[in-house]
Design an enzyme around this catalytic site. Sequence first.
Site, short mmCIF file in Angstrom:
data_model
loop_
_atom_site.label_atom_id
_atom_site.label_comp_id
_atom_site.label_asym_id
_atom_site.label_seq_id
_atom_site.Cartn_x
_atom_site.Cartn_y
_atom_site.Cartn_z
N CYS A 85 0.81 -1.22 0.00
CA CYS A 85 0.00 0.00 0.00
C CYS A 85 0.84 1.27 0.00
CB CYS A 85 -0.93 0.01 1.20
SG CYS A 85 -2.00 -1.44 1.23
N CYS A 212 -13.12 0.37 8.53
CA CYS A 212 -12.22 -0.06 7.45
C CYS A 212 -12.33 0.88 6.25
CB CYS A 212 -12.60 -1.46 6.98
SG CYS A 212 -12.77 -2.66 8.32
N LYS A 333 -10.01 6.43 4.58
CA LYS A 333 -11.37 6.05 4.98
C LYS A 333 -12.45 6.64 4.08
CE LYS A 333 -14.68 4.32 7.26
NZ LYS A 333 -15.34 4.25 5.94
N HIS A 337 -8.93 4.42 -0.94
CA HIS A 337 -7.60 3.84 -0.85
C HIS A 337 -7.28 3.08 -2.15
CE1 HIS A 337 -4.03 1.99 0.54
NE2 HIS A 337 -4.52 0.99 1.24
#
Lengths: 388, 388
Positions: A85, A212, A333, A337
Site C-alpha cells: 500500500c 475499514c 477512509k 484507498h
Amino acid sequence: MRRVAVVGIGMTKIGISDKSQIEMFSEAAMEAINNSAIGPKDIQALFMGNYLGDFEEGQMNMAPMCASELGMTYDVPSVRVEGACASGSVGIREAYIWVASGFCDIVLAGGTERASAMGTSLATRTFAMGSDSRYESFCGATFPGVFAMIARLYSAKYGIPMEKLKEKMAMVAVKNHKNGVKNPLAQFQKEITVDTVLNSFMVADPLQLFDCCPFSDGAAAIVLASEEVAKRLTDKPVYIMGVGQGSAGPLYRQRDITRIRAREAAAAQAYKMAGLSPEDIDVCELHDCFTIAEILAYEGLGFFDFGKGIQALENGETEITGRIAVNPSGGLKAKGHPIGATGAAQAYEIVKQLRGECGGRQVQGAKFGMTDTLGGDLATSVNIIYGV
Amino acid sequence: MRRVAVVGIGMTKIGISDKSQIEMFSEAAMEAINNSAIGPKDIQALFMGNYLGDFEEGQMNMAPMCASELGMTYDVPSVRVEGACASGSVGIREAYIWVASGFCDIVLAGGTERASAMGTSLATRTFAMGSDSRYESFCGATFPGVFAMIARLYSAKYGIPMEKLKEKMAMVAVKNHKNGVKNPLAQFQKEITVDTVLNSFMVADPLQLFDCCPFSDGAAAIVLASEEVAKRLTDKPVYIMGVGQGSAGPLYRQRDITRIRAREAAAAQAYKMAGLSPEDIDVCELHDCFTIAEILAYEGLGFFDFGKGIQALENGETEITGRIAVNPSGGLKAKGHPIGATGAAQAYEIVKQLRGECGGRQVQGAKFGMTDTLGGDLATSVNIIYGV
C-alpha cells in the site's frame, strides 16, 4: 544535494472506475503535467507505484506502458516500484533522489490501482499477499485481521476498555467522513455518526465495516523539479524538505505491534533531513487504512504521546481547525484507498493544502505538511515532509 | 556525483530449487555481504528485483521480508522494483543513484525469482502479463510468439533465408551451452550441437525448444559502495562506469521490432556516461532469452552493424576468445533465466570477469564489461557498464 520542488499535481476521482490502470494514470499524469506548465517530452524519468496490476488486469511492467501512453520517448527510464500500500510513496522517494542528485531536472512520480475490480472479499484475501506468505497470510492474517489484533493489544496495553476504544475509533471515521464531504474527488462524500460505525457489520472483531477503508480505483501523479527549474515553472513551488523510509519483517519478528517501528524510523529520518520536529507539522495525510491505524499514527509520528492518541482525537486536536489537521482530504477512509496510488494521492492533498487551494477543507496558514504511507504488515513505511 | 564500486557479489546455483525466493535471496545476499568484508548492519538500503512472487508463492512486498531475513534494522529502506525480466538491473540502477548521490555509502542490490514453480506452459502464459494486456497478450502474444515474429521479420528485412537464419540462431545456443559447461552455477552444463537445436520440438515457429532459455529459480546480489568506502573494503573494486535505461510501449506503437529502440537509447546513455564506445567493451552479458534476441543485441549495442550479427557469430567474434566475449556465463540460455534475478546474475558474471576470477571461462585481460537486460515486449531495457 539540490532542493527538489513539486511543480504540478493531478489526481482522478477516487472510487469505482471502468478505466484501466494505465488510462487512470494517464489522466492524473496529464493533469499534473499541465499543472506544471511543461509537456510530456520534458519529463526525464517516471517512477510509479502499483500493487497488484497482474491480479487486477493481467498487466505487469506497467511503467513503460504508462510512459508510452503519455508520449514519453524511448530514452526515458520508467520504473514500477512495489511496497504494497506504500508503493506510491516509494515512487515519490525514488523520483526525489534522481532530481536531488542532479541527474534529472524534471521527473514524474505517482501511482495507479484498480483495486475494486476483484470485489472486497477476494481483494482482502489477494491483497494479503503483502503479508508473510510462509507463516502468516496463509493462516488467515489478512489486513483487517492484523489491525483487529492491534486494536485488542492497544486496548490491553493502555487499559482502555474495548467499548470505549471502539467509540473513539469510530470518531476517526466520523472525522474523516466529515472532511471527505468537502473533497470533490473523495470516494465517499457523506457524513456518518458514531452509531453508523457501531451498527455496521463486524469485519474482524473489534473492527466493523466503517472502521475499514474501502478498496478504491484511482491514480495520482506529481511532477518534481530541481529548485532552479521549479522557480521558472511556478510561483508556488512546494519543496520536499525530508524523506524517510523504514522496513520491517514478518509480524512474528516485530515486537509490540502497537508501535510501528518502521514508521518511527522513517519519520525520524524525514524530520532530521527537514530539520523539523512533529510540532512543526501543520497538516498530515496519514495511513488510516483502519480507524485504529490513524490512532497509532498520531503516536508513531510524534504528534501525541503513546497511549494518548484517543484523547487528542476527543479534544478535536486533529480536526482541520485543530492543532494538527489530520487527513483533511478524508483520508483512506473517506477519500478512498487506491492502493498503489495512495501515497501519491496523499502528496496531492498536501501540496494542494500548502498552496492554499483546498477551499472548504483548507488548513489555514499551513506551511509544513507530511505524508505517511504504510505497506504490508507494518513492513514498509514512507514519510515525506513538504514545505513552503 | 561520486564514483560507485561493486565491493561484493553473490549468486545461488541457477536451476530448479525448493527454496523460497526470500531464502534464495538471503543466500545470494549473505555471500555478497561476506564477499564485501562487511556485515548486514552496514547496509543502508536494499533494492531488489522480483517479477511474479505473487503468482509463484503468494508473496508481495518482498523487499522488507528480505531485509529482515538478513538482519537489517528498521531504519533501512527496502524497495522492490519490477520491470519484468529486467527487474534485477532496474534495482542495480536505483542502488547506484543512492550511492552516487552521496545519500548512502553502502547499498545492497539484486533479485530473486522462483520461476520454475508454475511449470513452463503456465509460466509462459502468466509471464506474458509483461506484455500489453489490453490489445496484445490476451490474443496470444507470449514472449516466444513475439520473438518468433521478430525472427521472421529479421529474415525478411535482411534477405536471409529462414533455413540459414535458423542454423545461425542455433549457433548462439551452441556457443552459450559451451560456455555454460565452464560455469559451475549454470543450470545447464552440457554441450549441444546445431542438430540438437534443429531437432528439438517447435515452440513458436521458427523458434524451437533449444532456441529458448529456460524458466529458472535463483537469486543474485551485489553490494555497491562509494569509491572511498570501496577502497577500504577491497583491493579489487569494480566501478560502475555508466548506467542507462530506456522504455517503450506496446508493440503496436513500436516501429520495426528488429530494432529494440529502448535498448539503443539505454546503451547510448551508458556509453555516454562512461565515455566509452562499443569497441571498448571486452565482455558482455546480454539478454539471450531467445537465440534471435542475442543476434539483435549484437547489433543494438553497437558491437556489429545492423544485419551483420550472424556473420559476427559465424566468425567466432563473440566467443570467449573473440573480439568481444558475449555471455561467457552461458547466458540466459545455459546459465538460466531466474527472471527478477537475471540482471543481478549478469552483474555477478561481469564483476567476476573483471576481477579475473572466472577460471576456465575467463576473458583474458577484460577491463570493461557490460550488462544488457530486457523486460517485457522490448519495453524496459537497462544497460550498465562496469570497469576496472
